[in-house]
Design a protein around this motif. Structure first.
Motif, PDB file in Angstrom:
ATOM      1  N   UNK A  54       0.833  -1.209   0.000  1.00  0.00           N
ATOM      2  CA  UNK A  54       0.000   0.000   0.000  1.00  0.00           C
ATOM      3  C   UNK A  54       0.864   1.254   0.000  1.00  0.00           C
ATOM      4  N   UNK A  55       0.742   2.024  -1.085  1.00  0.00           N
ATOM      5  CA  UNK A  55       1.509   3.259  -1.215  1.00  0.00           C
ATOM      6  C   UNK A  55       0.637   4.337  -1.849  1.00  0.00           C
ATOM      7  N   UNK A  56       1.134   5.587  -1.881  1.00  0.00           N
ATOM      8  CA  UNK A  56       0.353   6.677  -2.465  1.00  0.00           C
ATOM      9  C   UNK A  56       0.050   6.399  -3.942  1.00  0.00           C
ATOM     10  N   UNK A  57      -1.046   6.986  -4.479  1.00  0.00           N
ATOM     11  CA  UNK A  57      -1.889   7.985  -3.796  1.00  0.00           C
ATOM     12  C   UNK A  57      -3.095   7.397  -3.056  1.00  0.00           C
ATOM     13  N   UNK A  58      -3.525   6.196  -3.401  1.00  0.00           N
ATOM     14  CA  UNK A  58      -4.767   5.673  -2.822  1.00  0.00           C
ATOM     15  C   UNK A  58      -4.518   4.723  -1.650  1.00  0.00           C
ATOM     16  N   UNK A  59      -3.275   4.286  -1.473  1.00  0.00           N
ATOM     17  CA  UNK A  59      -2.930   3.360  -0.390  1.00  0.00           C
ATOM     18  C   UNK A  59      -3.791   2.093  -0.435  1.00  0.00           C
ATOM     19  N   UNK A  60      -3.958   1.553  -1.639  1.00  0.00           N
ATOM     20  CA  UNK A  60      -4.688   0.295  -1.785  1.00  0.00           C
ATOM     21  C   UNK A  60      -3.749  -0.787  -2.317  1.00  0.00           C
ATOM     22  N   UNK A  61      -3.553  -0.823  -3.631  1.00  0.00           N
ATOM     23  CA  UNK A  61      -2.746  -1.902  -4.200  1.00  0.00           C
ATOM     24  C   UNK A  61      -1.659  -1.407  -5.151  1.00  0.00           C
ATOM     25  N   UNK A  62      -1.221  -0.150  -4.986  1.00  0.00           N
ATOM     26  CA  UNK A  62      -0.213   0.396  -5.903  1.00  0.00           C
ATOM     27  C   UNK A  62       1.055  -0.446  -5.947  1.00  0.00           C
ATOM     28  N   UNK A  63       1.506  -0.880  -4.770  1.00  0.00           N
ATOM     29  CA  UNK A  63       2.727  -1.662  -4.722  1.00  0.00           C
ATOM     30  C   UNK A  63       2.593  -2.986  -5.446  1.00  0.00           C
ATOM     31  N   UNK A  64       1.466  -3.643  -5.260  1.00  0.00           N
ATOM     32  CA  UNK A  64       1.244  -4.910  -5.931  1.00  0.00           C
ATOM     33  C   UNK A  64       1.224  -4.723  -7.437  1.00  0.00           C
ATOM     34  N   UNK A  65       0.472  -3.724  -7.901  1.00  0.00           N
ATOM     35  CA  UNK A  65       0.404  -3.490  -9.342  1.00  0.00           C
ATOM     36  C   UNK A  65       1.767  -3.145  -9.918  1.00  0.00           C
ATOM     37  N   UNK A  66       2.557  -2.406  -9.158  1.00  0.00           N
ATOM     38  CA  UNK A  66       3.914  -2.084  -9.599  1.00  0.00           C
ATOM     39  C   UNK A  66       4.772  -3.347  -9.670  1.00  0.00           C
ATOM     40  N   UNK A  67       4.629  -4.227  -8.672  1.00  0.00           N
ATOM     41  CA  UNK A  67       5.395  -5.477  -8.662  1.00  0.00           C
ATOM     42  C   UNK A  67       5.032  -6.354  -9.854  1.00  0.00           C
ATOM     43  N   UNK A  68       3.748  -6.430 -10.166  1.00  0.00           N
ATOM     44  CA  UNK A  68       3.311  -7.228 -11.313  1.00  0.00           C
ATOM     45  C   UNK A  68       3.820  -6.617 -12.611  1.00  0.00           C
ATOM     46  N   UNK A  69       3.847  -5.288 -12.677  1.00  0.00           N
ATOM     47  CA  UNK A  69       4.371  -4.613 -13.870  1.00  0.00           C
ATOM     48  C   UNK A  69       5.854  -4.908 -14.044  1.00  0.00           C
ATOM     49  N   UNK A  70       6.579  -4.949 -12.936  1.00  0.00           N
ATOM     50  CA  UNK A  70       8.007  -5.270 -12.983  1.00  0.00           C
ATOM     51  C   UNK A  70       8.216  -6.689 -13.495  1.00  0.00           C
ATOM     52  N   UNK A  71       7.428  -7.626 -12.983  1.00  0.00           N
ATOM     53  CA  UNK A  71       7.578  -9.021 -13.407  1.00  0.00           C
ATOM     54  C   UNK A  71       7.276  -9.195 -14.895  1.00  0.00           C
ATOM     55  N   UNK A  72       6.396  -8.352 -15.419  1.00  0.00           N
ATOM     56  CA  UNK A  72       6.056  -8.427 -16.845  1.00  0.00           C
ATOM     57  C   UNK A  72       7.113  -7.747 -17.697  1.00  0.00           C
ATOM     58  N   UNK A  73       7.588  -6.570 -17.257  1.00  0.00           N
ATOM     59  CA  UNK A  73       8.539  -5.796 -18.055  1.00  0.00           C
ATOM     60  C   UNK A  73       9.966  -6.329 -17.953  1.00  0.00           C
ATOM     61  N   UNK A  74      10.325  -6.819 -16.772  1.00  0.00           N
ATOM     62  CA  UNK A  74      11.677  -7.358 -16.543  1.00  0.00           C
ATOM     63  C   UNK A  74      11.521  -8.754 -15.962  1.00  0.00           C
ATOM     64  N   UNK A  75      11.172  -9.735 -16.808  1.00  0.00           N
ATOM     65  CA  UNK A  75      10.887 -11.088 -16.321  1.00  0.00           C
ATOM     66  C   UNK A  75      12.031 -11.655 -15.481  1.00  0.00           C
ATOM     67  N   UNK A  76      11.627 -12.362 -14.443  1.00  0.00           N
ATOM     68  CA  UNK A  76      12.614 -13.005 -13.591  1.00  0.00           C
ATOM     69  C   UNK A  76      13.109 -12.162 -12.445  1.00  0.00           C
ATOM     70  N   UNK A  77      12.666 -10.892 -12.379  1.00  0.00           N
ATOM     71  CA  UNK A  77      13.092 -10.050 -11.265  1.00  0.00           C
ATOM     72  C   UNK A  77      12.508 -10.579  -9.956  1.00  0.00           C
TER      73      UNK A  77
END
Length: 217
Positions: A54-77
């Motif tokens: 949970x991070x700004x701005x909504x403190x809901x699932x920003x971190x998770x969505x960012x982590x999933x984006x990382x796994x898609x853009x830089x596989x194996x991270x």
């Protein structure tokens, strides 16, 4: 080892940097929001990304969505997600793409420094570290003893490959069997673990969690 950290709390962020440094782990970049995570991962190509759910701005699932984006853009991270509470959809989404190089820990575990540093090293090396409390809550604590006790050796083998993120077709090729045979094994696994069709696509993740919980016990 080189890590990046996405955490909006300055106190916790700097605390993590200090703990890691004391263990010989270099923090190459930090950010205070989810969107910034992808940028620092692409720039530094770290051995591990530590992410608050949970991070700004909504403190809901920003971190998770960012982590999933990382796994898609830089596989194996490798990704270690830290969360204040057990939240089912976060864990299932994270593990759904394969359990290798994935961690999900409650923030309170950071207080046990030795255990936390061990988790960091294991995840960076491609291992899996899922908090026992997370596994217990996601599985509803409804099964006592060994949750895999009724599985056949072949079913355990199939489940282990599922935990690596392999598709049914990939499992079939690995075991030199038909895809139909794999589907039958998986259906039997779901039945023996009492994972109902109403749970939809999460059944596969829940089965993997049962496997991980057994392996760590």
């Amino acid at each position: 080892m080189r890590v990046v950290i996405a955490e909006d709390s300055v106190l916790l962020r700097e605390g993590l940097v200090r703990l890691l440094a004391d263990a010989g782990v270099e923090t190459v970049a930090t950010v205070g929001d989810g969107p910034g995570l992808l940028g620092i991962v692409q720039e530094h190509r770290p051995d591990l990304a530590i992410v608050d759910v949970r991070m700004p701005p909504s403190f809901t699932d920003e971190g998770l969505r960012a982590a999933l984006a990382v796994r898609e853009a830089v596989p194996g991270t490798p990704i270690l997600v830290l969360s204040q509470y057990v939240e089912e959809r976060y864990a299932t989404d994270l593990i759904g793409g394969g359990a290798e190089g994935v961690g999900y820990l409650l923030k309170e575990r950071v207080a046990d420094v030795a255990e936390f540093i061990d988790a960091v090293r294991r995840i960076a090396a491609g291992g899996t570290v899922i908090d026992a409390e997370v596994i217990g809550q996601l599985l509803g604590r409804r099964r006592g003893g060994d949750p895999l006790r009724d599985l056949t050796p072949r079913e355990r083998e199939v489940l282990g490959l599922m935990a690596q993120g392999l598709s049914n077709g990939e499992i079939a090729r690995d075991l030199v069997v038909t895809e139909g045979a794999v589907e039958k094994h998986i259906s039997s696994i779901f039945m023996k673990l009492d994972l109902q069709p109403a749970q939809g696509g999460h059944r596969r993740v829940m089965a993997v969690l049962a496997y991980l919980g057994h392996r760590e016990s």
